[in-house]
Design an enzyme around this catalytic site. Structure first.
Site, PDB file in Angstrom:
ATOM      1  N   CYS A  71      -8.613  25.078 -33.247  1.00 52.00           N
ATOM      2  CA  CYS A  71      -8.800  25.955 -32.087  1.00 52.00           C
ATOM      3  C   CYS A  71     -10.179  25.845 -31.448  1.00 52.00           C
ATOM      4  O   CYS A  71     -10.295  25.856 -30.218  1.00 52.00           O
ATOM      5  CB  CYS A  71      -8.483  27.398 -32.437  1.00 52.00           C
ATOM      6  SG  CYS A  71      -8.760  27.853 -34.132  1.00 52.00           S
ATOM      7  N   ARG A  89      -8.547  21.755 -45.709  1.00 52.38           N
ATOM      8  CA  ARG A  89      -8.638  23.101 -46.279  1.00 52.38           C
ATOM      9  C   ARG A  89      -8.727  22.980 -47.785  1.00 52.38           C
ATOM     10  O   ARG A  89      -7.948  22.260 -48.396  1.00 52.38           O
ATOM     11  CB  ARG A  89      -7.413  23.935 -45.906  1.00 52.38           C
ATOM     12  CG  ARG A  89      -7.284  24.125 -44.419  1.00 52.38           C
ATOM     13  CD  ARG A  89      -6.111  25.025 -44.077  1.00 52.38           C
ATOM     14  NE  ARG A  89      -5.939  25.078 -42.634  1.00 52.38           N
ATOM     15  CZ  ARG A  89      -4.949  25.708 -42.028  1.00 52.38           C
ATOM     16  NH1 ARG A  89      -4.046  26.358 -42.756  1.00 52.38           N
ATOM     17  NH2 ARG A  89      -4.844  25.725 -40.718  1.00 52.38           N
ATOM     18  N   GLN A  93      -1.794  18.786 -38.173  1.00 54.60           N
ATOM     19  CA  GLN A  93      -0.922  19.750 -37.508  1.00 54.60           C
ATOM     20  C   GLN A  93      -0.501  19.233 -36.146  1.00 54.60           C
ATOM     21  O   GLN A  93      -1.263  18.555 -35.475  1.00 54.60           O
ATOM     22  CB  GLN A  93      -1.678  21.065 -37.303  1.00 54.60           C
ATOM     23  CG  GLN A  93      -2.090  21.740 -38.587  1.00 54.60           C
ATOM     24  CD  GLN A  93      -2.884  22.994 -38.317  1.00 54.60           C
ATOM     25  OE1 GLN A  93      -3.930  22.941 -37.683  1.00 54.60           O
ATOM     26  NE2 GLN A  93      -2.395  24.119 -38.795  1.00 54.60           N
ATOM     27  N   ASP A 108      -0.600  20.633 -33.379  1.00 55.70           N
ATOM     28  CA  ASP A 108      -1.238  21.873 -32.960  1.00 55.70           C
ATOM     29  C   ASP A 108      -1.396  21.940 -31.445  1.00 55.70           C
ATOM     30  O   ASP A 108      -1.619  20.926 -30.791  1.00 55.70           O
ATOM     31  CB  ASP A 108      -2.623  21.946 -33.607  1.00 55.70           C
ATOM     32  CG  ASP A 108      -3.101  23.374 -33.741  1.00 55.70           C
ATOM     33  OD1 ASP A 108      -2.345  24.293 -33.383  1.00 55.70           O
ATOM     34  OD2 ASP A 108      -4.235  23.560 -34.212  1.00 55.70           O
ATOM     35  N   HIS A 144      -2.834  24.821 -28.190  1.00 58.42           N
ATOM     36  CA  HIS A 144      -3.368  26.126 -27.795  1.00 58.42           C
ATOM     37  C   HIS A 144      -3.048  26.352 -26.333  1.00 58.42           C
ATOM     38  O   HIS A 144      -3.333  25.500 -25.496  1.00 58.42           O
ATOM     39  CB  HIS A 144      -4.866  26.189 -28.062  1.00 58.42           C
ATOM     40  CG  HIS A 144      -5.174  26.164 -29.521  1.00 58.42           C
ATOM     41  ND1 HIS A 144      -5.373  25.002 -30.206  1.00 58.42           N
ATOM     42  CD2 HIS A 144      -5.240  27.163 -30.440  1.00 58.42           C
ATOM     43  CE1 HIS A 144      -5.566  25.278 -31.491  1.00 58.42           C
ATOM     44  NE2 HIS A 144      -5.495  26.572 -31.662  1.00 58.42           N
ATOM     45  N   LYS A 173       1.117  36.948 -35.802  1.00 58.39           N
ATOM     46  CA  LYS A 173       1.807  35.683 -35.543  1.00 58.39           C
ATOM     47  C   LYS A 173       3.299  35.777 -35.823  1.00 58.39           C
ATOM     48  O   LYS A 173       3.764  36.701 -36.489  1.00 58.39           O
ATOM     49  CB  LYS A 173       1.190  34.581 -36.393  1.00 58.39           C
ATOM     50  CG  LYS A 173       1.195  34.902 -37.874  1.00 58.39           C
ATOM     51  CD  LYS A 173       0.587  33.745 -38.664  1.00 58.39           C
ATOM     52  CE  LYS A 173       0.685  34.009 -40.161  1.00 58.39           C
ATOM     53  NZ  LYS A 173       0.332  32.883 -40.990  1.00 58.39           N
ATOM     54  N   HIS A 231      -2.050  30.239 -30.287  1.00 58.83           N
ATOM     55  CA  HIS A 231      -2.109  29.077 -31.176  1.00 58.83           C
ATOM     56  C   HIS A 231      -0.667  28.806 -31.587  1.00 58.83           C
ATOM     57  O   HIS A 231       0.045  29.740 -31.915  1.00 58.83           O
ATOM     58  CB  HIS A 231      -2.861  29.374 -32.476  1.00 58.83           C
ATOM     59  CG  HIS A 231      -4.206  29.988 -32.306  1.00 58.83           C
ATOM     60  ND1 HIS A 231      -5.336  29.358 -32.750  1.00 58.83           N
ATOM     61  CD2 HIS A 231      -4.608  31.163 -31.788  1.00 58.83           C
ATOM     62  CE1 HIS A 231      -6.390  30.145 -32.510  1.00 58.83           C
ATOM     63  NE2 HIS A 231      -5.968  31.243 -31.926  1.00 58.83           N
TER      64      HIS A 231
END
Length: 619
Positions: free
Chosen positions: A317, A346, A364, A366, A368, A447, A493
């Site tokens: 992000c 992570r 990911q 991912d 946004h 979420k 997200h």
RNA sequence: GCUGGUGUGGCUCAGGGGUAGAGCACUUCCUUGGUAAGGAAGAGGUCACGGGUUCAAAUCCCGUCAUCAGCUCCA
């Protein structure tokens, strides 16, 4: 009237509880309270199994008590997959002891002891279980003044029920595994022994269940991943860091390409952030304070007295926020949708690592979405549709959960309340089903999680849609409104597969390695009969590449049968065999991997068949 | 991270206080085969790593790492 008597007896024997006001009430309780209701028979219905399994847990405790007299017991509930009991003994119990306990359970069950129930006051109960510190611990958590005790022979247990009328009804069960578990699920507390078990009303159901478990084991993505050479882990590389082998990388790349197109069609722009960013940024975002223990940090020495700390990104992000900040934004630009196959690191706990399902570095899918408050609902719905398109393509069952504010969180309660409600509204308005996961949200916002079930019925979170008012606030993001006023955008997200790692793992188990043509690592296995047919094989392989299909030529110095067998075992969706005939006529002999049937096509027909199969899916 | 298992060649596994075995895979040769294992020869491990006990350890003990199940956590 022996017949009727007999019938009565059957009914009597099989009845185990009643359904009263939508609650299961066991016969003991029903008798004491004089309740009547719809009877529950001993079968494999949800209600029946709940009672059966609960009593099986007690029978297990009884057996454990008989074998290990100093055993103390915590709780023994029914869970999604069977039941468990947490307890403590002075001697260590291992996997091998499960058989002994099972045997003892069967012996006890043969006695057909009745299960009795009676109520006593909390004080009496405390006296009764004075030498069982775990039971005392259980009672601390019960607010009631009286509690019920269930008694079978000389074994008594504090329990809310419901239970079977007689332990003789317990016949078809199996103790599945033994594990450690913390008292109350809190890692600060002592560790208890937990034994998991399963029980059914009849032999067939138990057998079916055990067969299913065996099938699930065969589908384990770690096993298939090694067999098909999709990915691998090596001790010297580090725990939780996957190596993608060529076949796995091809599969993954197909997914990436399909998904790239799908994003572009929906107005997403690809962007890319760096792998590590200065720690100052992570402090602004709150990751440093709230997620720091999961992050990897490194220092870069600018000069002898100047060291800058960098955090390797655990999420994408911040990078995307910086992309947003790279220009002045107008309400006319919104929604802005940035996506990236973002590699994140992570530091997961060692015990949590699990094949591709949980790793320490993953990518990911991912994105946004920066939008106005008014656009939130339609954006959420659009993402939910996107999710559904993909999940239904792969024929996955999935469910959605709305997760609310966790303990460790940033932002005002009011903002949390509004954004959580926004998610619920969007879902409600479109009649979408969801469950609530209290306290399961990300630290920056609530979420919607998309959970899919793996081969053994375990649920894994894949996609996630997270609403975030906090990061835009922390980074003071803004856009110009129509009055040229400065307005803060909302950030969504979202990830759909979640991560390529986990998704490929789940796909592998879902298909047991027999991937459909459009994602399979190899589309076609080419088996030339003799060396003279190699040239045609190569020619076809090139033509296949031109239409986007990968093939492998099986021309090792092995017998034809052996090579066909090898190709079969490799789980390639299509096998073609080339010999003199095919070379002469420019035809293809196709062997269907599943049915083992053969048929012939012209080269042109074959190519168009493959092309159709590859292109049949569009997200 | 915690509790309990496991760790022998690329894979699956046997063995087990006196310096390692099998099958598959791999290499070479023979075989040129029409739809699920053709034949022969060969290479490859010091038994996860470190320390200890012992005349002697892969085998026993301790630690570390990895892995498995569960707890916890999470994409």
């Amino acid at each position: 009237m022996p017949f009727l008597v007999c019938l009565n007896r059957i009914i009597f024997v099989n009845r185990i509880a009643l359904k009263y006001n939508d609650e299961i009430v066991d016969l003991q309780t029903a008798k004491a309270l004089g309740i009547e209701g719809e009877p529950i028979e001993l079968d494999n219905s949800k209600e029946s199994l709940e009672v059966l399994r609960h009593s099986t847990a007690h029978l297990m405790a009884q057996a454990i008590k008989a074998l290990y007299p100093d055993a103390e017991f915590y709780v023994g509930p029914v869970v999604k997959e069977g039941f468990y009991y947490d307890f403590k003994t002075s001697t260590t119990i291992g996997e091998a002891d499960l058989k002994t306990i099972e045997k003892e359970m069967l012996n006890l069950a043969k006695k057909k002891t009745e299960i009795e129930k009676y109520d006593i006051s909390m004080d009496e109960a405390k006296l009764k279980f004075a030498n069982d510190h775990l039971k005392l611990e259980v009672m601390k958590r019960i607010p009631n003044e009286t509690v019920s005790i269930y008694k079978q022979g000389d074994f008594e247990d504090l329990c809310r029920g419901p239970h079977l009328p007689n332990i003789g009804m317990i016949r078809y069960f199996k103790l599945m595994k033994i594990a450690g578990a913390y008292l109350g699920g809190d890692s600060k507390n002592e560790v208890l022994t937990r034994i998991y078990g399963i029980a059914f009303a009849d032999k067939e159901a138990l057998k079916n269940y055990l067969d299913m478990m065996a099938e699930a084991e065969k589908r384990d993505h770690r096993k298939i991943g090694a067999e098909m050479k999709l990915f691998s882990f090596r001790e010297e590389v580090g725990a939780g860091f996957a190596l993608w082998l060529p076949a796995g990388a091809r599969l993954r790349s197909r997914l990436e390409q399909l998904l790239f197109k799908a994003h572009r069609k929906r107005g997403y722009e690809p962007v890319r952030g760096p792998e590590m960013l200065r720690s100052d940024l992570w402090k602004v975002s709150g990751h440093y304070q709230n997620y720091g223990e999961n992050m990897y940090f490194t220092h870069i020495e600018e000069s002898e007295d100047k060291k800058i700390e960098f955090g390797i990104k655990p999420m994408n992000c911040v990078g995307h926020i910086k992309v947003y900040e790279d220009d002045l934004r107008s309400y006319r630009d919104l929604p802005l949708k940035y996506f990236e196959y973002g590699v994140v690191h992570r530091h997961e706990m060692t015990g949590a690592l699990h094949g591709l399902f949980r790793v320490r570095e993953f990518t990911q899918d991912d994105a946004h979405i920066f939008c106005t408050a008014e656009q939130v609902e339609e954006q959420i719905i659009e993402v939910v549709d996107f999710v559904d398109k993909i999940m239904s393509t792969f024929k996955f069952d999935y469910k959605m959960m709305i997760s609310t504010k966790p303990e460790k969180a940033v932002g005002d309660d009011a903002v949390w309340e509004i954004s959580t409600q926004a998610l619920k509204n969007a879902m409600d308005k479109h009649n979408l089903k969801y469950e609530i996961d209290e306290g399961g949200g990300a630290f920056y916002g609530p979420k919607i999680d998309i959970k899919i079930t793996d081969a053994i019925g375990r649920e894994w979170q894949c996609g996630t849609i997270q609403l975030d008012f906090n990061l835009p606030h922390r980074f003071e993001l803004e856009y110009n409104g129509d009055d040229n006023d400065k307005i803060q955008p909302v950030m969504i997200h979202r990830a759909i597969l979640g991560s390529f790692e986990r998704f490929v793992g789940i796909l592998t188990e879902h298909y047991a390695g027999e991937f459909p043509m459009f994602v399979a690592p190899t589309q076609v296995a080419i088996v030339p009969i003799a060396e003279t047919h190699n040239a045609y094989a190569k020619e076809l392989a090139d033509k296949l590449l031109d239409i986007g299909a990968d093939s492998e030529i099986y021309n090792k110095n092995d017998s034809l049968n052996k090579r066909i067998r090898t190709a079969e075992k490799a789980r390639v969706p299509m096998i073609i065999v080339l010999g003199d005939e095919e070379v002469a006529n420019k035809t293809i002999a196709i062997r269907d991997r599943r049915t083992r049937e053969q048929y012939n096509l012209s080269e042109a027909e074959f190519m168009s068949l493959i092309q159709t199969k590859i292109n049949e899916v569009n997200f």
